[in-house]
Design an enzyme around this catalytic site. Structure first.
Site, PDB file in Angstrom:
ATOM      1  N   ASN A 274       0.885  -1.164   0.160  1.00 28.94           N
ATOM      2  CA  ASN A 274       0.165  -0.137   0.074  1.00 28.94           C
ATOM      3  C   ASN A 274       0.910   1.350   0.018  1.00 28.94           C
ATOM      4  O   ASN A 274       1.737   1.703   1.027  1.00 28.94           O
ATOM      5  CB  ASN A 274      -0.895   0.048   1.407  1.00 28.94           C
ATOM      6  CG  ASN A 274      -1.774   1.159   1.389  1.00 28.94           C
ATOM      7  OD1 ASN A 274      -1.906   1.918   0.568  1.00 28.94           O
ATOM      8  ND2 ASN A 274      -2.094   1.413   2.549  1.00 28.94           N
TER       9      ASN A 274
ATOM     10  N   LYS B 101       0.007   4.190  -0.423  1.00 36.26           N
ATOM     11  CA  LYS B 101      -0.414   5.485   0.302  1.00 36.26           C
ATOM     12  C   LYS B 101      -0.356   6.580  -0.483  1.00 36.26           C
ATOM     13  O   LYS B 101      -0.229   6.643  -1.734  1.00 36.26           O
ATOM     14  CB  LYS B 101      -0.007   5.677   1.780  1.00 36.26           C
ATOM     15  CG  LYS B 101       0.097   4.477   2.760  1.00 36.26           C
ATOM     16  CD  LYS B 101       0.218   4.662   3.913  1.00 36.26           C
ATOM     17  CE  LYS B 101       0.295   3.359   4.776  1.00 36.26           C
ATOM     18  NZ  LYS B 101       0.081   3.500   6.229  1.00 36.26           N
TER      19      LYS B 101
ATOM     20  N   GLU C   8      -6.496   4.322   7.946  1.00 38.33           N
ATOM     21  CA  GLU C   8      -6.431   5.922   7.883  1.00 38.33           C
ATOM     22  C   GLU C   8      -7.470   6.499   7.150  1.00 38.33           C
ATOM     23  O   GLU C   8      -8.034   7.658   7.478  1.00 38.33           O
ATOM     24  CB  GLU C   8      -5.309   6.191   6.703  1.00 38.33           C
ATOM     25  CG  GLU C   8      -3.829   5.893   7.635  1.00 38.33           C
ATOM     26  CD  GLU C   8      -2.600   5.261   6.676  1.00 38.33           C
ATOM     27  OE1 GLU C   8      -2.698   5.537   5.408  1.00 38.33           O
ATOM     28  OE2 GLU C   8      -1.680   4.773   7.602  1.00 38.33           O
TER      29      GLU C   8
ATOM     30  N   GLY D  35       2.791   1.781  10.630  1.00 37.53           N
ATOM     31  CA  GLY D  35       3.545   2.915  10.561  1.00 37.53           C
ATOM     32  C   GLY D  35       4.448   3.398  11.927  1.00 37.53           C
ATOM     33  O   GLY D  35       5.151   4.329  11.935  1.00 37.53           O
TER      34      GLY D  35
ATOM     35  N   SER E  17       3.579  -2.511  10.190  1.00 35.91           N
ATOM     36  CA  SER E  17       5.142  -2.746  10.508  1.00 35.91           C
ATOM     37  C   SER E  17       5.838  -4.101  10.202  1.00 35.91           C
ATOM     38  O   SER E  17       6.620  -4.577  10.696  1.00 35.91           O
ATOM     39  CB  SER E  17       5.501  -2.346  11.959  1.00 35.91           C
ATOM     40  OG  SER E  17       5.196  -0.741  12.040  1.00 35.91           O
TER      41      SER E  17
END
Ligand code: PEP
Length: 254
Positions: free
Chosen positions: A10, A12, A100, A176, A215
């Site tokens: 991903n 982002k 998110e 993250g 992570s």
């Protein structure tokens, strides 16, 4: 029962089209030694880089996904992207309900459900994200939160359609942050998710690919994916460089 490992990156809001071309060229070379028989691999760039990624990855064993989809076919939804638009580009997967989007853009279980239905309508494979916050984990609410997210997401989704769905379990506190759920902790949660899915779809739950996200990196992918109910990963930071994404996948498949 045999579920194939599936690892998706991903990206982002990272990588312009030019940066996407460079990364895809590097990925194409690197991943030549990853047998598609061992793992499905995909990258999910921003919308503006999807066409470039698809062109650059043609002939490789890496598929392309999107990071969101709107539920309407077309119309007055400024800034949104429809299933028809994604399908026309050649997109195969679509991430839905990332934490998110839930945190910053008001995504709810209901809108997740609508987006899943739109993806299925356009023959795109949804990667449906679920996960608890740190506060929810510490308050012993993880299972209740996940059960609610699952039931909301799949409300009205038939067993036939459910077969096309991938789930990404992403504890929000691990995204993250460098904090990874321990393999035991992640496995226990994946097993719980599979149990809830079995309650909804019976034996089909054994075939559902459940990715872990939070992570994951080359150093821990093997141990995580070795767990019986962890079938791959949804990768953020480590997917932004060809070396780390490749090594993460290679380590995961052993
Ligand atoms: C993600 O955002 O889906 C994710 C898992 O990010 P990271 O790997 O950077 O924790």
């Amino acid at each position: 029962m045999s579920r194939k490992v599936f690892i998706a990156g991903n990206w982002k809001m990272n990588k312009t089209a030019a940066e996407t071309a460079a990364l895809c060229q590097a990925l194409k070379e690197k991943f030549a030694d990853v047998c598609p028989c061992k793992a499905d691999v995909a990258v999910c760039p921003p919308f503006t880089s999807i066409a470039t990624a698809i062109a650059e990855l043609k002939g490789s064993n890496i598929k392309v996904g999107a990071q969101n989809i709107h539920w309407a076919d077309n119309g007055a939804f400024t800034g949104e992207i429809s299933g028809a638009m994604l399908k026309e580009l050649g997109v195969e997967y679509v991430i839905i309900g990332h934490s998110e989007r839930r945190q910053y853009f008001g995504e709810t279980d209901e809108t997740v459900n609508k987006r899943i239905q739109a993806a299925l309508k356009y023959d795109l494979k949804p990667i449906v994200c679920i996960g608890e916050t740190l506060e929810e984990r510490e308050g012993d609410k993880t299972e209740a939160v996940l059960e609610k997210q699952i039931k909301g997401a799949f409300s009205g989704i038939s067993a036939d359609d459910f077969k096309k769905i991938v789930i990404a379990y992403e504890p929000v506190w691990a995204i993250g942050t460098g904090k990874t759920a321990t393999p035991d902790m992640a496995e226990a949660t994946h097993a719980f998710i599979r149990k809830v899915l079995a309650g909804l779809y019976g034996a089909l739950a054994e075939e559902t690919v459940i990715q872990y996200g939070g992570s994951m990196k080359p150093e821990n992918s093997r141990e995580l994916v070795a767990q019986p109910d962890i079938d791959g990963g949804l990768i953020g930071g480590a997917a932004l460089k060809a070396d780390s994404f490749h090594d993460l996948v290679k380590n995961a498949i052993g």
